[in-house]
Structure formats: C-alpha cells, structure tokens
Enzyme design. Structure first.
Site, PDB file in Angstrom:
ATOM      1  N   GLU A 206       8.545   0.575   3.893  1.00 14.24           N
ATOM      2  CA  GLU A 206       9.527   0.945   2.863  1.00 14.24           C
ATOM      3  C   GLU A 206       9.724   2.459   2.786  1.00 14.24           C
ATOM      4  O   GLU A 206       8.760   3.211   2.656  1.00 14.24           O
ATOM      5  CB  GLU A 206       9.019   0.402   1.506  1.00 14.24           C
ATOM      6  CG  GLU A 206       9.931   0.694   0.325  1.00 14.24           C
ATOM      7  CD  GLU A 206       9.384   0.087  -0.982  1.00 14.24           C
ATOM      8  OE1 GLU A 206       8.467  -0.774  -0.912  1.00 14.24           O
ATOM      9  OE2 GLU A 206       9.858   0.477  -2.060  1.00 14.24           O
TER      10      GLU A 206
ATOM     11  N   LYS B 284      16.293  -2.467  -7.144  1.00 19.71           N
ATOM     12  CA  LYS B 284      15.869  -2.037  -8.483  1.00 19.71           C
ATOM     13  C   LYS B 284      17.151  -1.852  -9.265  1.00 19.71           C
ATOM     14  O   LYS B 284      17.938  -0.951  -8.970  1.00 19.71           O
ATOM     15  CB  LYS B 284      15.125  -0.704  -8.414  1.00 19.71           C
ATOM     16  CG  LYS B 284      13.681  -0.796  -7.994  1.00 19.71           C
ATOM     17  CD  LYS B 284      13.019   0.570  -7.995  1.00 19.71           C
ATOM     18  CE  LYS B 284      11.671   0.480  -7.306  1.00 19.71           C
ATOM     19  NZ  LYS B 284      11.180   1.805  -6.887  1.00 19.71           N
TER      20      LYS B 284
ATOM     21  N   LEU C  53       0.853  -1.187   0.000  1.00 21.44           N
ATOM     22  CA  LEU C  53       0.000   0.000   0.000  1.00 21.44           C
ATOM     23  C   LEU C  53       0.888   1.236   0.000  1.00 21.44           C
ATOM     24  O   LEU C  53       1.785   1.365   0.829  1.00 21.44           O
ATOM     25  CB  LEU C  53      -0.898   0.016   1.247  1.00 21.44           C
ATOM     26  CG  LEU C  53      -1.795  -1.208   1.463  1.00 21.44           C
ATOM     27  CD1 LEU C  53      -2.527  -1.086   2.800  1.00 21.44           C
ATOM     28  CD2 LEU C  53      -2.785  -1.355   0.317  1.00 21.44           C
TER      29      LEU C  53
ATOM     30  N   ASP D  16      14.506   1.753  -0.428  1.00 23.15           N
ATOM     31  CA  ASP D  16      14.361   1.732  -1.881  1.00 23.15           C
ATOM     32  C   ASP D  16      15.211   2.886  -2.451  1.00 23.15           C
ATOM     33  O   ASP D  16      16.339   2.675  -2.894  1.00 23.15           O
ATOM     34  CB  ASP D  16      12.856   1.866  -2.224  1.00 23.15           C
ATOM     35  CG  ASP D  16      12.556   2.093  -3.693  1.00 23.15           C
ATOM     36  OD1 ASP D  16      13.488   2.282  -4.482  1.00 23.15           O
ATOM     37  OD2 ASP D  16      11.360   2.104  -4.071  1.00 23.15           O
TER      38      ASP D  16
ATOM     39  N   GLY E  52       9.764  -2.461  -8.609  1.00 17.69           N
ATOM     40  CA  GLY E  52       9.229  -2.254  -9.951  1.00 17.69           C
ATOM     41  C   GLY E  52       9.078  -0.781 -10.273  1.00 17.69           C
ATOM     42  O   GLY E  52       8.988   0.054  -9.368  1.00 17.69           O
TER      43      GLY E  52
ATOM     44  N   ASN F 150       7.735   6.360   0.023  1.00 18.02           N
ATOM     45  CA  ASN F 150       8.431   7.130  -1.022  1.00 18.02           C
ATOM     46  C   ASN F 150       8.980   8.466  -0.523  1.00 18.02           C
ATOM     47  O   ASN F 150       8.763   9.509  -1.157  1.00 18.02           O
ATOM     48  CB  ASN F 150       7.524   7.356  -2.243  1.00 18.02           C
ATOM     49  CG  ASN F 150       7.375   6.112  -3.090  1.00 18.02           C
ATOM     50  OD1 ASN F 150       6.318   5.495  -3.125  1.00 18.02           O
ATOM     51  ND2 ASN F 150       8.431   5.702  -3.770  1.00 18.02           N
TER      52      ASN F 150
END
Ligand code: SMG
Ligand code: MG
Length: 369
Positions: free
Chosen positions: A215, A264, A163, A240, A292, A192
């Site tokens: 994350e 990534k 989510l 990330d 992704g 993010n």
C-alpha cells in the site's frame, strides 16, 4: 429537512496503545464530531477523521473545525430543504477540506436516514450482514516486539494483518514476521508515502514474501512510480493517499498505478463519493477494501456500512473497538470469527453514550444561522 443548529464537539480519547507510522506516532485521538439538529428534533452525527497535525494529508483537526464553523456549516444551515446528496454541491465553492465536508455530509445523512427509518448500509447498497476485517500494526522498536504484537492479534481472531513500514523498517521485519506466522496469515504492508524512486529495487524485495498487497509506498501524486513498481512486482499495488475521488480511482487504475484500492470515505469528501469510487473500481474489475483512521464507534459504524457493498472483497482496517479505546463513545464493536457485524438500525445504527461523551469532551461550539 431543515437544520436548526450544528454543534462541533471536540473529544480527547487516549488510544490503548501508541500507533507509529512512517509519518509519526499517535497516542490519543483529538476527535471532532459534527452533530446536526433538525427542525423535527432528530440529531445526526458525523465523525471528522482528520489527525491533530497535517501529516497524513493536508487537513488537521483545527483546520477542519475552523472551515466547518466559518464556511461549510453556514452554507448548509442556509438551505431550507436539505438532503445529504446536496451537501457536496452546497460546499463545492470551498476548495478541498474533504475530511471536514465528509463529516458534515455524514451527520446530515445520519439524520436523514434516522427520519426515514433506513440503515446507512441499506441506503448505500450493502449486501453483507458481516464484513471481514483486519488489523493495522504500527512500527515497533524491535522485530521481536512486532512478532509478539502480530501473534497477539492473531490469537484474538484477526486473519489479516497490515504492517506499517518505513525506510529502515521494511524487508527485515516483514520477512521475520512471515517466517514466524507461516504462509497462512494474510499479510500486507503500508508505506504511507515514505519511499522515493531510488527505493524501487529495495521495495521489489518485498515481492518474495507472499503479501496480499503493498500500500502507497510513494507520494500521493507519484502515479508513474507506482505503475513502475507494479510492473516489477507480482504482488498487487494498492493506493490510499492518492485516492481523493472516484475520478482519482479511475485515473490510478487506468494508469496501472494500482490494482486494488483502499477506500476511505473521508479522504474523498464523503460516503456518497466513496460509493461512486466503489462503483468505478467495480466497473474496472478492481477490488476495494475499507481503510481506517482510528475512528470512534461513529466513524466505525459508517465504515462497516460501506464495507458491506459487494466490491469490498478484501478485509478492511476496521478492527474491534477494543483495539483502539478502553471506552468508546458508542456501544463497542466486537470481533466474531474475524468479522464484525454491520449495524442494522436507522442511520449509523449506533447510540452515543452521553456519559462517556461528557468524560472526553473538551469543547463544544454551536453554529446557528
Ligand atoms: O483505523 O485501524 C485503523 C488504522 C488503519 O493504518 C491505518 N490507517 O494509512 O491506512 C493508513 C492509516 C492512516 C491513519 S494512521 C493514524
Ligand atoms: Mg494507508
């Protein structure tokens, strides 16, 4: 291997549904594909995953196209005996632009492996034929919409759901989803980089929800802040945006900023560096999963090959093609019992559907020496 020319293809591909994150809404992908042509008549493909705007990292599709045309492609075209492992060295004098470099390296790797008759998964050291995959769910207008979307993906067979969260859309919707789906669905969240130090106590409330991981809540260089959240939470922290290389992987894990790593390849300059990051994480007993960037079948094929490596023990953001595009430029990847098969053919192991490519192609630039 000697390259005779390199094409930069720009594609406009509408997404089947808008994807909202803390940094913006994606409704279509402006894809840049690098196609390398060798003197032996082989064509290799690499997808550049930079977004249209510099909102995920500093790169964007126009910057990638420009740096490839002006600097990276000429550096590689000049090489008389090219090997994929040399692309990083040949382009090392140009600072940054890792997603652009990764696309070029992948195209060369695809051509090289096609010529050698070896799949990318085999070349990278993959050990699985099928990999566990999950789905990343964007921010919605209402909690009801979020629960409905998660339920739909679950019916399709996804057993791990991520989510997207942002300040103002986190503890309440994630709690509601957890209550709706029960304890069995693997749930994780992704901020993010939208949070700041003042949000530490608030983020700790996510710790009661039985999440697989949290994350990248803080900015890419905020290792100490991630380490502080990790100390306060039982839920593992995963990075990330911070993971720009194998060295950054070691630095982040050793700083206590994360205990799980999102790999990534494009964010760290290519699949060869991604393999090194995988090895470093494995040496530090740190599990990894494949991130992704709303890839087409070209990038998805490469991600599936990477995710076949042994330390990819968590489901990746590698959903079925139908989650992204009505029509993909390769044969579509389908979900089989929460997993997707790793391509076995030489190179990327997928075929570009030229009819679909023609329909979505917006420009083509050829670079020769
Ligand atoms: O490819 O399924 C996908 C998207 C996965 O959430 C995803 N990616 O931060 O992990 C992330 C985001 C970055 C891209 S958002 C456009
Ligand atoms: Mg992320």
């Amino acid at each position: 291997m000697k390259l005779t020319s390199v094409e930069l293809l720009r594609l406009q591909m509408p997404l089947v549904s808008a994807f909202r994150t803390s940094f913006g809404v994606q409704t279509a992908r402006d894809v840049l594909v690098v196609a390398v042509h060798t003197a032996d008549g082989v064509t290799g493909y690499g997808e550049c995953v930079a977004l249209s705007d510099p909102v995920y990292n500093e790169e964007y599709v126009e910057s990638a196209a420009q740096v490839l045309e002006r600097y990276l492609v000429p550096a590689v075209l000049a090489c008389e005996d090219l090997h994929a492992a040399w692309v990083a060295e040949l382009t090392a004098g140009f600072v940054g632009h890792r997603m652009a470099k990764a696309a070029l390296e992948l195209a060369v790797l695809d051509a090289q492996l096609q010529a050698a008759g070896m799949s990318l998964a085999t070349y990278l050291g993959g050990t699985r034929e099928r990999v566990d995959v999950g789905v990343s769910v964007g921010i919605t207008d209402t909690v009801e919409q979020l629960i409905e979307t998660v339920g739909r993906y679950r019916e399709q067979g996804y057993r791990r759901v991520k989510l997207k969260i942002e300040p103002g859309f986190d503890v309440v919707p994630v709690t509601a989803v957890r209550q709706a789906v029960g304890p069995d669905l693997d749930l994780q969240v992704d901020g993010n980089t939208a949070y700041r130090a003042k949000d530490l106590a608030h983020l700790q409330k996510l710790d009661d929800l039985g999440l697989l991981l949290i994350e990248q809540p803080f900015e890419h260089d905020a290792l100490a802040l991630h380490a502080e959240l990790a100390r306060r939470c039982v839920t593992p922290i995963c990075l990330d945006e911070s993971i720009t290389s194998a060295a950054a992987t070691a630095r982040s894990v050793l700083a206590g900023a994360c205990s799980i790593v999102n790999i990534k390849a494009a964010r760290m300059g290519g699949y060869l560096e991604a393999r090194r990051a995988h090895d470093v994480a494995q040496a530090l007993d740190t599990p990894v999963w494949c991130g992704g960037m709303l890839e087409t079948g070209l990038g998805r094929a490469a991600n599936l090959a990477l995710a076949a490596l042994p330390n990819f023990t968590l489901a990746g953001d590698i959903s079925a093609s139908a989650r992204y595009f009505a029509e993909d430029i390769t044969e579509p990847f389908a979900l089989e019992d929460g997993r997707i098969s790793v391509p076995t053919g030489p190179g990327l192991g997928v075929t570009v559907r030229t009819d679909v490519l023609q329909d979505v192609l917006t420009s083509r630039t050829t670079v020769r020496i």
